[in-house]
Design an enzyme around this catalytic site. Structure first.
Site, PDB file in Angstrom:
ATOM      1  N   HIS A  93      -4.453   8.058   5.904  1.00  0.00           N
ATOM      2  CA  HIS A  93      -4.469   6.739   5.266  1.00  0.00           C
ATOM      3  C   HIS A  93      -5.889   6.170   5.364  1.00  0.00           C
ATOM      4  CE1 HIS A  93      -2.825   3.163   3.553  1.00  0.00           C
ATOM      5  NE2 HIS A  93      -3.096   2.418   4.596  1.00  0.00           N
ATOM      6  N   CYS A 109       0.795  -1.230   0.000  1.00  0.00           N
ATOM      7  CA  CYS A 109       0.000   0.000   0.000  1.00  0.00           C
ATOM      8  C   CYS A 109       0.831   1.286   0.000  1.00  0.00           C
ATOM      9  CB  CYS A 109      -0.949   0.005   1.195  1.00  0.00           C
ATOM     10  SG  CYS A 109      -1.963  -1.480   1.298  1.00  0.00           S
ATOM     11  N   HIS A 113      -9.589   1.871  -1.601  1.00  0.00           N
ATOM     12  CA  HIS A 113      -8.178   1.751  -1.257  1.00  0.00           C
ATOM     13  C   HIS A 113      -7.453   1.208  -2.485  1.00  0.00           C
ATOM     14  CE1 HIS A 113      -4.445   1.190   0.565  1.00  0.00           C
ATOM     15  NE2 HIS A 113      -4.739   0.445   1.601  1.00  0.00           N
TER      16      HIS A 113
END
Length: 389
Positions: A278, A153, A312
């Site tokens: 985030h 990520c 995401h």
């Protein structure tokens, strides 16, 4: 280093202006299971038509590279000018991805199981992680360093840090840098097996959060040392080494990454106008980030998570969310408001209060500095500080 141009595509749209407008308005498409997936796992897909890969580069033909090509098209003029000015040998490429063309590999294996052989059009370069940077280098005929970063990520956030390093070391005069990730069965079913996915949508920092929703997208910047309006002013990185997938619960290493970005930019917490959290809406990650941000910034700094609008985007998230900060700082942003934090409004009683942006218009001074967080598997944390120099 200066970020001179930007191309973006995600579930919000396929241009900087459309993405900014949708984000500021609090738009969020309803995530739906991809039509090729056998299970009901919701995801944020890119709905716009993507450009075709040239026949001469068919070994790189995959959805991930078509996402990259769509955002490269948006900055192609700027990249061509940089190549003409510096020479192809002085321009580099750094791309972050975690999926590459795994979906094409999955389809090829399904064909192998069904008919006993791989499809004739399949080539391993379609799914090789390094294929993303190789494709862009071949397409542009760039002969400087070209490589792919894959740290799940935080991949494309690390790519931006790597690009800055190439220019600082004198290896390159300009770098095409960013990331892309496309939806695939491996990612969706893998995150589902981890119990990290929501059955509905992202609900970050809520007491009712039940997981994230995967998205796809891409973003590419042109970075040079030539002065410009917007710059990558600070980079901070840290490593938890706490667990293969869970973050360190106390948020101490995320705190170190943010503090390092501030130190690198020679700024103090109170100077930051906005934080793109985030904000995955997973139970542990939100709790960790809440502690770290609360400890460093308190409850006065505006912040929100963009993942309820984009999903995401994994390996693309770092560059895409840095890109969202870039458009907030750009001339495209003429409104006196910040992007809202989309959630059910029910705070977790175990969390400290952050200044989450509401749906109402926020009147504020012109933005100067934005921070973007990317926290990854294995505790690979990167914070990017973008602003007007």
């Amino acid at each position: 280093m200066y970020l001179h141009d930007l191309g973006m595509v995600c579930a919000l749209g396929d241009s900087k202006a459309n993405i900014l407008a949708g984000w500021l308005a609090g738009n969020a498409a309803r995530p739906v299971p991809p039509d090729w997936l056998d299970s009901a796992i919701p995801a944020f897909g890119v709905l716009t038509q993507l450009p075709a890969i040239p026949t001469s580069l068919k070994q790189y033909d995959c959805r991930n590279n078509r996402l990259l090509l769509s955002v490269l098209d948006q900055i192609h003029s700027s990249v061509s000018k940089a190549m003409a000015r510096y020479g192809a040998e002085r321009v580099g490429i750094v791309v972050g991805t975690s999926t590459s063309g795994i979906a094409e590999g999955e389809a090829a294996v399904q064909a192998l199981q069904a008919i006993g052989r791989m499809p004739t059009h399949y080539h391993y370069k379609q799914q090789e992680l390094g294929g993303a940077a190789e494709f862009l280098a071949a397409y542009l005929d760039i002969r400087g360093p070209a490589y792919t970063v894959s740290t799940t990520c935080s991949s494309s956030a690390n790519a931006l840090a790597s690009a800055r390093r190439l220019i600082r070391l004198g290896v390159c005069d300009a770098v095409v840098v960013g990331g892309a990730d496309s939806l695939c069965r491996t990612t969706l079913e893998g995150f589902f097996a981890l119990g990290a996915l929501s059955k509905t949508t992202c609900n970050p920092f809520s007491k009712n959060r039940d997981g994230t929703v995967i998205g796809e997208g891409a973003a590419l910047f042109l970075m040079t040392r030539d002065p410009g309006e917007i710059a990558l002013l600070g980079v901070g990185a840290s490593a938890d080494a706490y667990h293969i997938s869970a973050p360190r619960p106390d948020g101490s290493c995320a705190y170190l990454a943010m503090q390092a970005a501030l130190d690198d930019a020679r700024l103090k917490p109170e100077q930051i106008d906005y934080i793109n959290l985030h904000g995955t809406a997973t139970w542990q990650n939100d709790a960790m980030e809440n502690r770290a941000v609360g400890q460093l910034f308190g409850s006065d700094t505006f912040c929100s998570s963009s993942k309820p609008s984009t999903g995401h985007c994994l390996g693309a998230a770092g560059a895409l969310e840095a890109g969202l900060c870039w458009v907030l700082l750009s001339d495209l942003h003429q409104e006196s408001r910040l992007p809202p934090h989309l959630w059910d409004g029910e705070p977790d009683p175990d969390m400290v209060r952050l200044h989450l942006v509401g749906l109402e218009n926020q009147s504020l001074k012109p933005l100067q500095y934005c921070l973007s967080n990317s926290f990854s598997f294995g505790g690979n944390n990167v914070s990017l500080l973008i602003g007007h120099p």
